[in-house]
Enzyme design. Structure first.
Site, PDB file in Angstrom:
ATOM      1  N   ARG A  87       0.808  -1.231   0.000  1.00 48.85           N
ATOM      2  CA  ARG A  87       0.000   0.000   0.000  1.00 48.85           C
ATOM      3  C   ARG A  87       0.829   1.263   0.000  1.00 48.85           C
ATOM      4  O   ARG A  87       0.488   2.230  -0.683  1.00 48.85           O
ATOM      5  CB  ARG A  87      -1.064  -0.001   1.102  1.00 48.85           C
ATOM      6  CG  ARG A  87      -0.611   0.192   2.478  1.00 48.85           C
ATOM      7  CD  ARG A  87      -1.268  -0.796   3.383  1.00 48.85           C
ATOM      8  NE  ARG A  87      -0.752  -2.127   3.135  1.00 48.85           N
ATOM      9  CZ  ARG A  87      -1.503  -3.187   2.869  1.00 48.85           C
ATOM     10  NH1 ARG A  87      -2.791  -3.079   2.784  1.00 48.85           N
ATOM     11  NH2 ARG A  87      -0.926  -4.356   2.682  1.00 48.85           N
ATOM     12  N   THR A  88       1.917   1.304   0.737  1.00 52.14           N
ATOM     13  CA  THR A  88       2.695   2.552   0.750  1.00 52.14           C
ATOM     14  C   THR A  88       3.269   2.799  -0.635  1.00 52.14           C
ATOM     15  O   THR A  88       3.238   3.915  -1.151  1.00 52.14           O
ATOM     16  CB  THR A  88       3.802   2.494   1.820  1.00 52.14           C
ATOM     17  OG1 THR A  88       3.196   2.199   3.073  1.00 52.14           O
ATOM     18  CG2 THR A  88       4.543   3.802   1.921  1.00 52.14           C
ATOM     19  N   LYS A 116      26.437  -6.803  -7.809  1.00 50.69           N
ATOM     20  CA  LYS A 116      27.817  -6.804  -8.320  1.00 50.69           C
ATOM     21  C   LYS A 116      28.777  -6.166  -7.321  1.00 50.69           C
ATOM     22  O   LYS A 116      29.923  -5.884  -7.643  1.00 50.69           O
ATOM     23  CB  LYS A 116      27.897  -6.013  -9.630  1.00 50.69           C
ATOM     24  CG  LYS A 116      27.031  -6.525 -10.747  1.00 50.69           C
ATOM     25  CD  LYS A 116      27.292  -5.682 -11.988  1.00 50.69           C
ATOM     26  CE  LYS A 116      26.247  -5.868 -13.052  1.00 50.69           C
ATOM     27  NZ  LYS A 116      26.291  -4.801 -14.044  1.00 50.69           N
ATOM     28  N   ARG A 137      12.014   3.247   0.982  1.00 57.74           N
ATOM     29  CA  ARG A 137      11.723   2.389   2.141  1.00 57.74           C
ATOM     30  C   ARG A 137      12.925   1.486   2.326  1.00 57.74           C
ATOM     31  O   ARG A 137      13.361   0.805   1.390  1.00 57.74           O
ATOM     32  CB  ARG A 137      10.468   1.554   1.911  1.00 57.74           C
ATOM     33  CG  ARG A 137      10.305   0.485   2.956  1.00 57.74           C
ATOM     34  CD  ARG A 137       8.968  -0.173   2.932  1.00 57.74           C
ATOM     35  NE  ARG A 137       7.942   0.702   3.457  1.00 57.74           N
ATOM     36  CZ  ARG A 137       6.735   0.279   3.828  1.00 57.74           C
ATOM     37  NH1 ARG A 137       6.411  -0.988   3.726  1.00 57.74           N
ATOM     38  NH2 ARG A 137       5.840   1.121   4.298  1.00 57.74           N
ATOM     39  N   HIS A 170       7.990   6.326  10.205  1.00 50.03           N
ATOM     40  CA  HIS A 170       7.185   6.239   8.989  1.00 50.03           C
ATOM     41  C   HIS A 170       6.350   7.529   8.942  1.00 50.03           C
ATOM     42  O   HIS A 170       5.142   7.516   9.168  1.00 50.03           O
ATOM     43  CB  HIS A 170       6.299   4.991   9.081  1.00 50.03           C
ATOM     44  CG  HIS A 170       5.702   4.528   7.788  1.00 50.03           C
ATOM     45  ND1 HIS A 170       5.707   5.306   6.640  1.00 50.03           N
ATOM     46  CD2 HIS A 170       5.068   3.374   7.453  1.00 50.03           C
ATOM     47  CE1 HIS A 170       5.095   4.629   5.674  1.00 50.03           C
ATOM     48  NE2 HIS A 170       4.700   3.469   6.141  1.00 50.03           N
TER      49      HIS A 170
HETATM   50  C1  NCD Z   1       3.223  -0.455   8.053  1.00 49.77           C
HETATM   51  C2  NCD Z   1       4.717  -0.389   7.880  1.00 49.77           C
HETATM   52  O1  NCD Z   1       5.255  -0.748   6.839  1.00 49.77           O
HETATM   53  O2  NCD Z   1       5.349   0.062   8.831  1.00 49.77           O
HETATM   54  N1  NCD Z   1       2.554  -0.614   6.844  1.00 49.77           N
HETATM   55  C3  NCD Z   1       2.296   0.490   6.083  1.00 49.77           C
HETATM   56  O3  NCD Z   1       3.163   1.187   5.654  1.00 49.77           O
HETATM   57  N2  NCD Z   1       1.009   0.815   5.911  1.00 49.77           N
HETATM   58  C4  NCD Z   1       2.787  -1.377   9.089  1.00 49.77           C
HETATM   59  C5  NCD Z   1       3.226  -2.810   9.080  1.00 49.77           C
HETATM   60  O4  NCD Z   1       3.920  -3.265   8.177  1.00 49.77           O
HETATM   61  O5  NCD Z   1       2.841  -3.493  10.028  1.00 49.77           O
END
Ligand code: NCD
Length: 371
Positions: A87-88, A116, A137, A170
Site C-alpha cells: 500500500r505505501t 555486483k 523504504r 514512517h
Molecule cells: C506499516 C509499515 O510498513 O510500517 N505498513 C504500512 O506502511 N502501511 C505497518 C506494518 O507493516 O505493520
C-alpha cells in the site's frame, strides 16, 4: 578508513540533537527532505491536511484532475523500496500519477547492481542522477537520513521522502493517520466544506495504541505528531516485551503529554476515542522470540463493540493479520480502509509541498470552490 571502523548510519545520526537533525533536513524553515515526524510543526501539519483535502476536492472533476496533472509533469521520481510494501508503494505511485510525475521503481536489490558489489550509498547516488525525487523504504533506520545528507554534500537538490525506515519512523503514514483522525473528529465541519485544520480537535481525546509498539514505526511517528496537540492522552497497550520504547515516553514527558500503559485491551476500550491496532512485527525477531508471546490478547473483537464510544475511530496501518475481528469491517467506526485513501491524498499533498506547488493548489481551490 577501514570499513569496520566507519560508524553506522544510525550512530552518526544519533550523535546529533533532534533540533539539529531537523534543521539539517529543512531549507529556509521549510521541510525539504521528509525523514522524521519531529520535522512537522502544527502549522505544517495543518497546512498539509488542508492541502490534501483541497486536492481531493479538486480531483473530483476531470478539469480539476487535469490541472493537478500539470503541476509536476516536469519531474521524475524513483520509488526505491527495498523492504516489502504494497500500500505505501502504491499510494506513492498514485500520488505521483495525480501530480503528473513520471516514476520508476527499484524494489528488489538482487536485480540491481548491488549484486555486483555496489554499495547502497552508490546506488542512491546513481539514482539521484536520473530523478528529481527519491522516495525510499529501507530496513535500516537512519539510512534515508544519511542519504539525505549525502546528496546535500554532493550539492544535489534532490529531496528524499522516507517511506519507512526500519523500526524507527514512517512519517508519511503518521501524517495520513493525523489527517484521518481530523476527518473523524471533525467530520461534520469538513463535510460542510470547512477546511480549517488549525483547530485542536485532539484536546480531551484518548488515543489507544495496541500491539507491537516497540518495533512498529507507524506508532512511533504518530506519537511524535500527536504531541503537537495539547490535551491529547495516549494509552499504550502491549505485551511487556513489546511496549513502547523509553525514548518515546521521554519525548511525551518533555512535551507534557499524558500517557499510560496497559496490557489489558478490554479495560481501556470504553475510554478510547481512537484505537490504533498493529500487527506483530516478527520480521525483526532475532531468534523467533515473538513465538512465545500470546498476541491473541491484543485483538479487537466484535464482543468488545458494545463498549465502544459511538464516534470511536478504529484504525490500523495495514497489513492486518487477525488483530481486528473481520466482523468489525462493516462497522462505520472502522476507518482502516479510509486511511488507505487518505494516504494517497496526503502523500500527493506532501509531494506538492516539497516541490513548492502548494500555493498553486490553494489558488486553484480558492478560485473554483470558495463561496
Ligand atoms: C506499516 C509499515 O510498513 O510500517 N505498513 C504500512 O506502511 N502501511 C505497518 C506494518 O507493516 O505493520
Amino acid at each position: 578508513m577501514a570499513p569496520e571502523s566507519k560508524p553506522s548510519a544510525q550512530e552518526t545520526i544519533d550523535a546529533l540533537p533532534t533540533a539539529k537533525r531537523v534543521a539539517l533536513l529543512n531549507r529556509n524553515d521549510r521541510i525539504f527532505h521528509v525523514i522524521l515526524a519531529q520535522q512537522f510543526d502544527r502549522e505544517t501539519i495543518d497546512r498539509l491536511c488542508k492541502l490534501a483535502e483541497m486536492m481531493r476536492n479538486i480531483a473530483e472533476t476531470r478539469q480539476g484532475l487535469q490541472f493537478l496533472r500539470t503541476l509536476l509533469s516536469h519531474k521524475r521520481a524513483m520509488l526505491y523500496f527495498i523492504q516489502p510494501s504494497t500500500r505505501t508503494f502504491l499510494s506513492f505511485a498514485a500520488a505521483c500519477q495525480i501530480l503528473g510525475i513520471a516514476y520508476d521503481e527499484v524494489r528488489n536489490p538482487s536485480v540491481s547492481s548491488e549484486i555486483k558489489g555496489e554499495t547502497e550509498d552508490d546506488t542512491v547516488r546513481v539514482l539521484s542522477q536520473y530523478f528529481n525525487l527519491i522516495i525510499m523504504r529501507h530496513p535500516t533506520e537512519g539510512f534515508a537520513e544519511q542519504m539525505a545528507h549525502d546528496l546535500d554534500a554532493l550539492h544535489l537538490s534532490i529531496p528524499i521522502i522516507n517511506g519507512g525506515s526500519g523500526q524507527d519512523q514512517h512519517p508519511t503514514q503518521a501524517m495520513l493517520d493525523i489527517y484521518t483522525l481530523h476527518r473523524c473528529f471533525g467530520r461534520t465541519a469538513i463535510e460542510r466544506g470547512n477546511l480549517d485544520f488549525s483547530q485542536n480537535r485532539f484536546e480531551g481525546k484518548t488515543i489507544t495504541f495496541v500491539g507491537d509498539l516497540r518495533r512498529g514505526r507507524t506508532v512511533r511517528s504518530l506519537a511524535y505528531l500527536l504531541c503537537r496537540y495539547p490535551g491529547v492522552r495516549m494509552i499504550f497497550v502491549a505485551p511487556q516485551e513489546l511496549q513502547i520504547s523509553d525514548d518515546i515516553l521521554e519525548y511525551l514527558a518533555r512535551h507534557d503529554v499524558a500517557y499510560e500503559h496497559s496490557d489489558d485491551l478490554s479495560a481501556v476500550v470504553a475510554r478510547s476515542d481512537a484505537i490504533y491496532m498493529t500487527r506483530l512485527q516478527d520480521e525483526y525477531d532475532i531468534a523467533g522470540e515473538s513465538k512465545k508471546i500470546d498476541y491473541d490478547r491484543f485483538r479487537l473483537t466484535a464482543e468488545m463493540a458494545p463498549q465502544f464510544k459511538p464516534d470511536l475511530a478504529i484504525m490500523h496501518p495495514l497489513p492486518r493479520r487477525n488483530e481486528i475481528d473481520r466482523q468489525l469491517d462493516t462497522d462505520p467506526r472502522a476507518r482502516y480502509f479510509h486511511q488507505v485513501q487518505n494516504g494517497m491524498w496526503m502523500r500527493a499533498a506532501m509531494i506538492a509541498y516539497v516541490f513548492h506547488v502548494d500555493a498553486a493548489v490553494i489558488d486553484h481551490y480558492q478560485s473554483h470552490f470558495a463561496h
